[in-house]
Scaffold this active site. Sequence first.
Site, PDB file in Angstrom:
ATOM      1  N   GLU A   4      34.967  41.822  32.915  1.00  0.00           N
ATOM      2  CA  GLU A   4      35.164  40.808  31.876  1.00  0.00           C
ATOM      3  C   GLU A   4      33.858  40.418  31.197  1.00  0.00           C
ATOM      4  OE1 GLU A   4      38.526  40.497  34.820  1.00  0.00           O
ATOM      5  OE2 GLU A   4      36.345  40.601  34.992  1.00  0.00           O
ATOM      6  N   PHE A  66      47.696  30.871  43.427  1.00  0.00           N
ATOM      7  CA  PHE A  66      46.996  32.152  43.469  1.00  0.00           C
ATOM      8  C   PHE A  66      46.245  32.401  42.161  1.00  0.00           C
ATOM      9  CE2 PHE A  66      47.135  36.864  42.795  1.00  0.00           C
ATOM     10  CZ  PHE A  66      46.213  37.187  43.777  1.00  0.00           C
ATOM     11  N   GLN A  67      44.968  32.710  42.273  1.00  0.00           N
ATOM     12  CA  GLN A  67      44.081  32.989  41.130  1.00  0.00           C
ATOM     13  C   GLN A  67      44.022  31.812  40.152  1.00  0.00           C
ATOM     14  OE1 GLN A  67      44.814  36.941  39.439  1.00  0.00           O
ATOM     15  NE2 GLN A  67      43.307  37.745  40.885  1.00  0.00           N
ATOM     16  N   LYS A 116      50.647  30.670  32.086  1.00  0.00           N
ATOM     17  CA  LYS A 116      51.581  31.794  31.994  1.00  0.00           C
ATOM     18  C   LYS A 116      52.891  31.400  31.308  1.00  0.00           C
ATOM     19  CE  LYS A 116      53.758  35.421  34.693  1.00  0.00           C
ATOM     20  NZ  LYS A 116      54.165  35.898  36.037  1.00  0.00           N
ATOM     21  N   MET A 427       9.501  42.508  35.351  1.00  0.00           N
ATOM     22  CA  MET A 427       8.867  41.222  35.102  1.00  0.00           C
ATOM     23  C   MET A 427       8.641  40.462  36.410  1.00  0.00           C
ATOM     24  SD  MET A 427       9.804  38.579  32.072  1.00  0.00           S
ATOM     25  CE  MET A 427       9.425  39.619  30.683  1.00  0.00           C
TER      26      MET A 427
END
Length: 430
Positions: A4, A66-67, A116, A427
Site C-alpha cells: 500500500e 477483524f482488521q 463495508k 548517511m
Amino acid sequence: PRHEQGGAFAAQGYARSTGKVGVAMATSGPGATNLVTAIADAKLDSIPLVCLTGQVPTTVIGTDAFQETPIVEVCRGITKHHYLVTDVADLARVMKEAFYIATTGRPGPVIVDLPKDVQLDSIEVDWDVPMNLPGYKPHVPDVADEKLRQVAAQILRAKRPIVYAGGGVMASDSAAELREFLRITGIPCTTTVMGLGLVPANDPLSLDMLGMHGSAYANYAVRDCDLLIALGVRFDDRVTGKVDAFASHAKIIHIDIDASELNKNKEAHIGVCGNVRQALTELNKIVQPPEDISAWVKHIKDLKAKYPFSYDESFDGILQQHAIRTLSEMTAEMDTYVTVGVGQHQMWAAQFFKFNRPRTWHSSSGLGTMGFGLPAAMGVQAAHPGALVIDIDGDGSFQMNIQELATCHCEELPVKVLLLNNQHLGMVVQ
C-alpha cells in the site's frame, strides 16, 4: 501495487509531476496503516492526495473487529482533512469536498474511510450536491496593491538582494512568473530542495540549493544579503540551521498562501499572505531593478567560481557524484524526470543533476522517507508514458519498496533505476 505504501507513493509521483490530485486505495486495518507514512509525507510536502480506505461495517466499529483500526484517528495530525462516512447519502458530498480540499489553498492529503456496509449500499446520486465546509476559506484575497508597492520599494533600495524560492512556487505553477521576475530585477535566486528546477540550473542567476546540504555560495550569499525575498517557503531547519543567525543582516519579505507559515520560524519585515503566482504576476508589472547591484552580482559569480560542488576527480573508480553528473549530461536533451530515495544519494542527486524545468525532480523532502524513489517513479511514468523516468536510489532506500519492480513489470512501466550500492546506509555511516 505490491504494498500500500508503494501505491500511495505512486499516487504522489503522479501528483508531484502533474499538479493534479493523486489517488490511492487500501483495505481496512493493516492496509490502511500501510498508507500512513505516505500520507504524512504528502502533508509535509503539501502534495494533493486523496486516500480511500476500507473500514469494518458501521455496526461493529469500536468492537475491535477483524482488521479494524481507527484510521481517521491515526491520521488526524497528518492529514489536511479526514472523513469517516457512516451514511451512503453523504458520499457524493464527501468525495466532492475531499478533492476540493486536497487541491485548493495549500494542497495536502485527505483521507476518506469507507465502512463495508456503506460500500455495499446503493443510492440515487445527486451529482450537484452542495459542499458543506463552514470555515474553510482556501482562496486568499489578492495581495493588495499597497503591499506590492512596499515590496517593490524595498527591492529598488536593496544593495545585496537574494530570492529564496520553494515548494509554494512549484505548487502554484509559478516558475514562469518567477523567471520573469528574475529577468526584470537581475536578482540572484536560491531554492529549497522542493524548488529545484524553478530556475534553470545553468542560469547565471541560479545559486542552486541552500541549507545544510546546499551550495556554499548560496549559504554565503544568504548570510551576507540585505534583502531576502522568500517565496512559498517555510524556513525549514535544514535550510536555516540556527534560525537567529540565518540572514541576520537582511530585511525579509515572505510571501506564502498559508498564513500560519508567516512569522512561524523566522519573523518577516513584510509578511504577505497570498497566492505566490498572483503576487509575482502583479509585482512584475510594477517592479524595477535595484539601483545598482552589479558589484553584488559579481561577488555572487566569484563565490560560484570559488566554491563549486566538487568531488575527487582523480579517483580511478566511479564515484557516486561522477555517476550522477554523467547521467545528467547524457539525459540533458531528453524529457527526463528524476525521483530519489533518501540519504547521501538523494543529496548528491540534488547537487550534481542539473534540473532546468519545474516538476522534473521528485524527492521526499519534509519527511525524508526512504523507499520513496521506486514507487514515485512508477507514478511519474504512469503520468508521462513517453518520458524517461529515472529513480536514482541508494541500496538501503531501494530495498524498502523493491517489490514495486513487479508492478513496473506487470503494468509495463519502463522505469530506469540508477542504483548506488555502497553496502551501507550511506548517511548513517557518514
